[in-house]
Design an enzyme around this catalytic site. Structure first.
Site, PDB file in Angstrom:
ATOM      1  N   GLY A  38       0.791  -1.247   0.000  1.00 18.09           N
ATOM      2  CA  GLY A  38       0.000   0.000   0.000  1.00 18.09           C
ATOM      3  C   GLY A  38       0.808   1.273   0.000  1.00 18.09           C
TER       4      GLY A  38
ATOM      5  CG  ASP B 223      -0.986   1.423   3.683  1.00 19.52           C
ATOM      6  OD1 ASP B 223      -0.791   1.100   4.878  1.00 19.52           O
ATOM      7  OD2 ASP B 223      -1.539   0.660   2.872  1.00 19.52           O
TER       8      ASP B 223
ATOM      9  CE  LYS C 173      -8.939   4.060   7.806  1.00 12.82           C
ATOM     10  NZ  LYS C 173      -9.667   2.826   7.466  1.00 12.82           N
TER      11      LYS C 173
ATOM     12  CG  ASP D 265      -7.594   0.643  10.637  1.00 11.07           C
ATOM     13  OD1 ASP D 265      -8.357   1.592  10.817  1.00 11.07           O
ATOM     14  OD2 ASP D 265      -7.997  -0.522  10.447  1.00 11.07           O
TER      15      ASP D 265
ATOM     16  CG  ASP E 153      -5.467  -3.275  -1.798  1.00 10.01           C
ATOM     17  OD1 ASP E 153      -5.084  -2.816  -0.705  1.00 10.01           O
ATOM     18  OD2 ASP E 153      -5.795  -4.469  -1.959  1.00 10.01           O
TER      19      ASP E 153
ATOM     20  NE  ARG F 198      -2.165  -2.863  -4.487  1.00 14.05           N
ATOM     21  CZ  ARG F 198      -2.210  -3.041  -3.169  1.00 14.05           C
ATOM     22  NH1 ARG F 198      -2.115  -2.007  -2.370  1.00 14.05           N
ATOM     23  NH2 ARG F 198      -2.382  -4.239  -2.663  1.00 14.05           N
TER      24      ARG F 198
ATOM     25  CG  PHE G  12     -11.960   0.612   3.133  1.00 18.60           C
ATOM     26  CD1 PHE G  12     -11.228  -0.166   4.019  1.00 18.60           C
ATOM     27  CD2 PHE G  12     -11.711   0.487   1.768  1.00 18.60           C
ATOM     28  CE1 PHE G  12     -10.266  -1.061   3.555  1.00 18.60           C
ATOM     29  CE2 PHE G  12     -10.757  -0.401   1.292  1.00 18.60           C
ATOM     30  CZ  PHE G  12     -10.034  -1.179   2.195  1.00 18.60           C
TER      31      PHE G  12
HETATM   32  P1  5GP Z   1      -3.595  -1.870  11.439  1.00 19.62           P
HETATM   33  O1  5GP Z   1      -2.715  -2.980  11.891  1.00 19.62           O
HETATM   34  O2  5GP Z   1      -3.111  -0.495  11.830  1.00 19.62           O
HETATM   35  O3  5GP Z   1      -5.028  -2.066  11.849  1.00 19.62           O
HETATM   36  O4  5GP Z   1      -3.637  -2.035   9.903  1.00 19.62           O
HETATM   37  C1  5GP Z   1      -3.161  -1.170   9.048  1.00 19.62           C
HETATM   38  C2  5GP Z   1      -3.250  -1.774   7.655  1.00 19.62           C
HETATM   39  O5  5GP Z   1      -4.604  -2.093   7.299  1.00 19.62           O
HETATM   40  C3  5GP Z   1      -2.784  -0.760   6.668  1.00 19.62           C
HETATM   41  O6  5GP Z   1      -1.397  -0.870   6.455  1.00 19.62           O
HETATM   42  C4  5GP Z   1      -3.584  -1.118   5.445  1.00 19.62           C
HETATM   43  O7  5GP Z   1      -2.918  -2.139   4.742  1.00 19.62           O
HETATM   44  C5  5GP Z   1      -4.879  -1.680   5.992  1.00 19.62           C
HETATM   45  N1  5GP Z   1      -5.949  -0.652   6.021  1.00 19.62           N
HETATM   46  C6  5GP Z   1      -6.478  -0.080   7.113  1.00 19.62           C
HETATM   47  N2  5GP Z   1      -7.410   0.827   6.774  1.00 19.62           N
HETATM   48  C7  5GP Z   1      -7.466   0.824   5.422  1.00 19.62           C
HETATM   49  C8  5GP Z   1      -8.246   1.574   4.466  1.00 19.62           C
HETATM   50  O8  5GP Z   1      -9.075   2.440   4.756  1.00 19.62           O
HETATM   51  N3  5GP Z   1      -7.997   1.292   3.160  1.00 19.62           N
HETATM   52  C9  5GP Z   1      -7.087   0.365   2.754  1.00 19.62           C
HETATM   53  N4  5GP Z   1      -6.942   0.180   1.446  1.00 19.62           N
HETATM   54  N5  5GP Z   1      -6.344  -0.359   3.627  1.00 19.62           N
HETATM   55  C10 5GP Z   1      -6.535  -0.122   4.948  1.00 19.62           C
HETATM   56 MG    MG Z   2      -0.649  -2.434   5.124  1.00 21.78          MG
END
Ligand code: 5GP
Ligand code: MG
Length: 176
Positions: free
Chosen positions: A40, A97, A128, A100, A156, A162, A149
Site C-alpha cells: 500500500g 500507508d 485513523k 488503523d 487497494d 491502487r 475505508f
Molecule cells: P492496522 O494494523 O493499523 O489495523 O492495519 C493497518 C493496515 O490495514 C494498513 O497498512 C492497510 O494495509 C490496511 N488498512 C487499514 N485501513 C485501510 C483503508 O481504509 N484502506 C485500505 N486500502 N487499507 C486499509
Molecule cells: Mg498495510
C-alpha cells in the site's frame, strides 16, 4: 458492491503539497535507511523518498501481514523481507500507508527494536486515530482521516484502485 465517493477525499495536489512539508519534518531526523511496508505504501514511499533525496539514504521494502492484535508479543504479525537487512546502529524510517488499529506498526516496531537500530521513527500517510486499539503513535503523519475505508494512491480494495492518483472513500451501496 462498493462505490466510490463522488469527489476525492484527498486530491493528488493536496498530497503533493503535504509531502513537501512532511519531507522537511523528516529531514531534521536524518534517516539512514527507509523500510517501506508493501504494498500500500509504494507510491507514497516513491514520492516521499524523492523529496528526501540524500546520497546515502538507503531504501528497502518489506511485507507485513497482520492477523489481529497481540498484547504480549509480535506473534500475530508476519513480516517478510527483513532477511539480510542490517539496521544495526542505523537511524531507521519505517513508512506505511495507514495507521488503523495500530497493531501492524506496533508489532513491527517491536521486531525492529530487537534488531539494534539506533533510532526508529515511523511515518504513515494516513492516520485513523478513532480506530486505535493499541497505544501507538506515528512520529510523522501525512493526513488525519475519519473512520472511512479509503483507496487510491497505492491503497487497494481487493488489489484494485491502487493506481488512482487521488485518495477516494469507498462505501457500500447503502452508503455505509
Ligand atoms: P492496522 O494494523 O493499523 O489495523 O492495519 C493497518 C493496515 O490495514 C494498513 O497498512 C492497510 O494495509 C490496511 N488498512 C487499514 N485501513 C485501510 C483503508 O481504509 N484502506 C485500505 N486500502 N487499507 C486499509
Ligand atoms: Mg498495510
Amino acid at each position: 458492491m462498493y462505490k466510490m465517493s463522488e469527489k476525492p477525499l484527498i486530491t493528488a495536489t493536496q498530497i503533493a503539497e503535504r509531502l513537501d512539508t512532511l519531507a522537511q519534518e523528516i529531514k531534521a531526523f536524518h534517516p539512514e535507511i527507509i523500510l517501506s511496508v508493501l504494498t500500500g505504501s509504494y507510491i507514497f514511499t516513491a514520492d516521499l523518498s524523492r523529496r528526501l533525496s540524500s546520497p546515502d539514504l538507503q531504501i528497502k521494502f518489506i511485507k507485513a501481514s497482520s492477523y489481529g492484535c497481540s498484547t504480549k508479543s509480535s506473534g500475530k504479525l508476519e513480516v517478510s523481507g527483513l532477511e539480510g537487512i542490517d539496521i544495526c546502529g542505523k537511524r531507521v524510517l519505517v513508512i506505511d500507508d495507514i495507521l488503523d488499529t495500530g497493531c501492524t506498526m506496533e508489532s513491527l516496531a517491536k521486531i525492529l527494536n530487537g534488531m539494534g537500530a539506533s533510532l526508529i521513527k515511523t511515518c504513515v500517510l494516513l492516520n485513523k486515530e478513532s480506530r486505535r486499539t493499541v497505544d501507538f503513535h506515528a512520529d510523522f503523519v501525512g493526513f488525519e482521516i475519519e473512520n472511512e475505508f479509503v483507496v487510491g494512491y497505492g491503497l487497494d480494495y481487493a488489489n484494485n484502485y491502487r493506481t488512482f492518483p487521488d485518495i477516494w472513500t469507498l462505501r457500500d451501496e447503502n452508503g455505509k
